[in-house]
Design a protein around this motif. Sequence first.
Motif, mmCIF file in Angstrom:
data_model
loop_
_atom_site.group_PDB
_atom_site.id
_atom_site.type_symbol
_atom_site.label_atom_id
_atom_site.label_comp_id
_atom_site.label_asym_id
_atom_site.label_seq_id
_atom_site.Cartn_x
_atom_site.Cartn_y
_atom_site.Cartn_z
ATOM 1 N N LEU A 132 0.818 -1.211 0.000
ATOM 2 C CA LEU A 132 0.000 0.000 0.000
ATOM 3 C C LEU A 132 0.854 1.265 0.000
ATOM 4 O O LEU A 132 0.460 2.290 -0.563
ATOM 5 C CB LEU A 132 -0.935 0.004 1.218
ATOM 6 N N ASN A 133 2.018 1.184 0.638
ATOM 7 C CA ASN A 133 2.880 2.366 0.739
ATOM 8 C C ASN A 133 4.029 2.368 -0.268
ATOM 9 O O ASN A 133 4.919 3.221 -0.192
ATOM 10 C CB ASN A 133 3.436 2.463 2.164
ATOM 11 N N ASP A 134 4.001 1.419 -1.218
ATOM 12 C CA ASP A 134 5.043 1.342 -2.253
ATOM 13 C C ASP A 134 6.447 1.302 -1.651
ATOM 14 O O ASP A 134 7.364 1.982 -2.108
ATOM 15 C CB ASP A 134 4.942 2.539 -3.213
ATOM 16 N N LEU A 135 6.617 0.494 -0.616
ATOM 17 C CA LEU A 135 7.888 0.456 0.095
ATOM 18 C C LEU A 135 8.809 -0.673 -0.360
ATOM 19 O O LEU A 135 9.990 -0.679 -0.003
ATOM 20 C CB LEU A 135 7.647 0.335 1.601
ATOM 21 N N ALA A 136 8.298 -1.637 -1.108
ATOM 22 C CA ALA A 136 9.118 -2.777 -1.522
ATOM 23 C C ALA A 136 8.796 -3.145 -2.965
ATOM 24 O O ALA A 136 7.749 -2.778 -3.502
ATOM 25 C CB ALA A 136 8.878 -3.970 -0.600
ATOM 26 N N GLU A 137 9.720 -3.874 -3.577
ATOM 27 C CA GLU A 137 9.540 -4.323 -4.955
ATOM 28 C C GLU A 137 10.170 -5.695 -5.115
ATOM 29 O O GLU A 137 11.118 -6.049 -4.394
ATOM 30 C CB GLU A 137 10.190 -3.335 -5.934
ATOM 31 N N ARG A 186 12.995 -6.527 -2.145
ATOM 32 C CA ARG A 186 13.963 -5.563 -1.640
ATOM 33 C C ARG A 186 13.233 -4.239 -1.470
ATOM 34 O O ARG A 186 12.144 -4.031 -2.043
ATOM 35 C CB ARG A 186 15.148 -5.399 -2.590
ATOM 36 N N ALA A 187 13.795 -3.334 -0.717
ATOM 37 C CA ALA A 187 13.163 -2.032 -0.497
ATOM 38 C C ALA A 187 13.150 -1.229 -1.786
ATOM 39 O O ALA A 187 14.106 -1.264 -2.570
ATOM 40 C CB ALA A 187 13.892 -1.265 0.596
ATOM 41 N N ALA A 188 12.065 -0.500 -2.006
ATOM 42 C CA ALA A 188 11.987 0.406 -3.143
ATOM 43 C C ALA A 188 12.857 1.630 -2.875
ATOM 44 O O ALA A 188 13.118 1.991 -1.719
ATOM 45 C CB ALA A 188 10.542 0.821 -3.386
ATOM 46 N N ALA A 189 13.312 2.268 -3.938
ATOM 47 C CA ALA A 189 14.134 3.467 -3.787
ATOM 48 C C ALA A 189 13.342 4.549 -3.069
ATOM 49 O O ALA A 189 12.142 4.695 -3.260
ATOM 50 C CB ALA A 189 14.589 3.964 -5.157
ATOM 51 N N GLY A 190 14.016 5.327 -2.238
ATOM 52 C CA GLY A 190 13.352 6.395 -1.504
ATOM 53 C C GLY A 190 13.981 6.604 -0.150
ATOM 54 O O GLY A 190 14.891 5.863 0.261
ATOM 55 N N PRO A 191 13.513 7.597 0.591
ATOM 56 C CA PRO A 191 14.126 7.943 1.875
ATOM 57 C C PRO A 191 13.976 6.874 2.948
ATOM 58 O O PRO A 191 14.688 6.911 3.945
ATOM 59 C CB PRO A 191 13.401 9.236 2.271
ATOM 60 N N ARG A 192 13.058 5.927 2.768
ATOM 61 C CA ARG A 192 12.855 4.880 3.774
ATOM 62 C C ARG A 192 13.510 3.567 3.359
ATOM 63 O O ARG A 192 13.240 2.521 3.944
ATOM 64 C CB ARG A 192 11.359 4.681 4.013
ATOM 65 N N ARG A 193 14.357 3.616 2.327
ATOM 66 C CA ARG A 193 14.960 2.402 1.775
ATOM 67 C C ARG A 193 15.699 1.601 2.839
ATOM 68 O O ARG A 193 15.503 0.392 2.968
ATOM 69 C CB ARG A 193 15.922 2.777 0.644
ATOM 70 N N ASP A 194 16.555 2.245 3.613
ATOM 71 C CA ASP A 194 17.368 1.524 4.596
ATOM 72 C C ASP A 194 16.511 0.947 5.716
ATOM 73 O O ASP A 194 16.774 -0.154 6.197
ATOM 74 C CB ASP A 194 18.443 2.441 5.163
ATOM 75 N N LEU A 195 15.497 1.678 6.140
ATOM 76 C CA LEU A 195 14.625 1.189 7.203
ATOM 77 C C LEU A 195 13.846 -0.031 6.727
ATOM 78 O O LEU A 195 13.703 -1.013 7.469
ATOM 79 C CB LEU A 195 13.673 2.302 7.646
ATOM 80 N N VAL A 196 13.349 0.002 5.497
ATOM 81 C CA VAL A 196 12.610 -1.135 4.953
ATOM 82 C C VAL A 196 13.539 -2.328 4.744
ATOM 83 O O VAL A 196 13.170 -3.471 5.033
ATOM 84 C CB VAL A 196 11.916 -0.743 3.637
#
Length: 455
Positions: free
Chosen positions: A258-263, A350-360
């Motif tokens: 829902l938050n587009d955080l992973a791919e 893996r985490a999607a690109a963006g400011p929350r990449r490392d946290l994800v």
Amino acid sequence: MKRLISKGLMFGNLVEVSSPALVDRYNRALKHLTGNTTGLNDFHVDISGYSPEIGEELGDPLYLNPNGCNRQFILLTTEQKTAPLLNAKFSFSRRALRDFIEQNETKLFALVTRDAVAGELMNSVLDLSSPERLFDIHRIVVEADTTGGDVKNARALQEKIEHFRDDDDAWWDDVLIAEMIGLAKQTGDVTRNPVDLGSFEMKVPDYWTAHFGGLYIFRGVEHPAAIAAGDKAALGELPVKFLLGMDQPNRIAKFLELNDLAEPIVKARGIDAAAILRQKMDFILVDAAAEQGHDLTGATRRDLRMLARRIGSDLPEAYHGLAALLRWAEGGGPWPRIASDHPAYFYTLRAAAGPRRDLVNQLLAELTPLDVRQLFICHKELFYTLYRGWGEQKREFVAEFLAAEYQVDKAGTRAALFGHEPGMEEPAPPPEPARPSRRRDDLVARVGPWGAVRR
């Protein structure tokens, strides 16, 4: 743990403190912050000035982090900015320290040539007596000064200089002039060489904390939630709409979607998905083989393939799921339907690109603990905890692998795993909370990574 230390996989890249002058400055700062001093003549420090040797000497691994809440720090050199942060309780602490050093590097370089700089990461919460207090943390403010008060004195001198310039009668104020001269003897010419570190503030809408069994807090996304690594029920009521547990893979997968955080790894650009899948399979195989007592000494990839054929029926479902996806990626098999409750599911993301990449990526590492390489890169605290419980065979294999294939080329390994994005050590600060755009025209985003997609 001695094996990890000897291979530079633990306490690596710390800054050595061995000169009498630096030890003396450290002791003054340590006395200023904690009331303690060290009797050691040489030791090593991390980015915050924490020393594992002094922690052992004092019997307190949190001597610079009382209550694990507001981290104190001691800077002896700006070279500390490249050191790791040990005993991290919050994911934002190292980034805050590094950004603070880089923002004030010239001023800090001038200050630490004469004295140590001591300070604190202030987060407006003095204690964490209950999980609810974690949600009161919204920003980090860094306060710092030398043990001699150079920054404080420089600010006072600057105020007096401005008063002297603005007040026509100040020329006849002998007391003011004497005070200015006295302060200038301590600070130097602040008009040409300012030493005021200014204010440093960083907003932290999303972060991980080790407190209360581990908790991931996402507040800056379209659908906020908290994800508990420990006992979710023990946390009680929290000021967040959704509280998820690690035993709820379907809900976590939906949150990430829902938050587009992973791919999916196989759809990510800039990486060799097949190579990553093979390595993940090897790690799962090694864990299973070690559990069954197989000898892994000096095992090569060829040895692992032979071992996989020998114990194939006893390999976990996660291995077989990744094998099916690998066959698809290499063009030799149908698209596998791997739902979010499948043991292989999170290994395929893996985490999607963006400011929350490392946290994800840290969250995904915790969800896929058999992938020891990602675990070591993205969640070292958990890696060290799990390492202590592994058998000798797995410990030896993992240590040898990381030393041979990761330590020699850290940047290259990260690029191969996460694509051509900013390095793991320098994550970009999160932006103001905003509603991210939804890629409704993207089929994968609409139906999820494992929906009705066909190759």
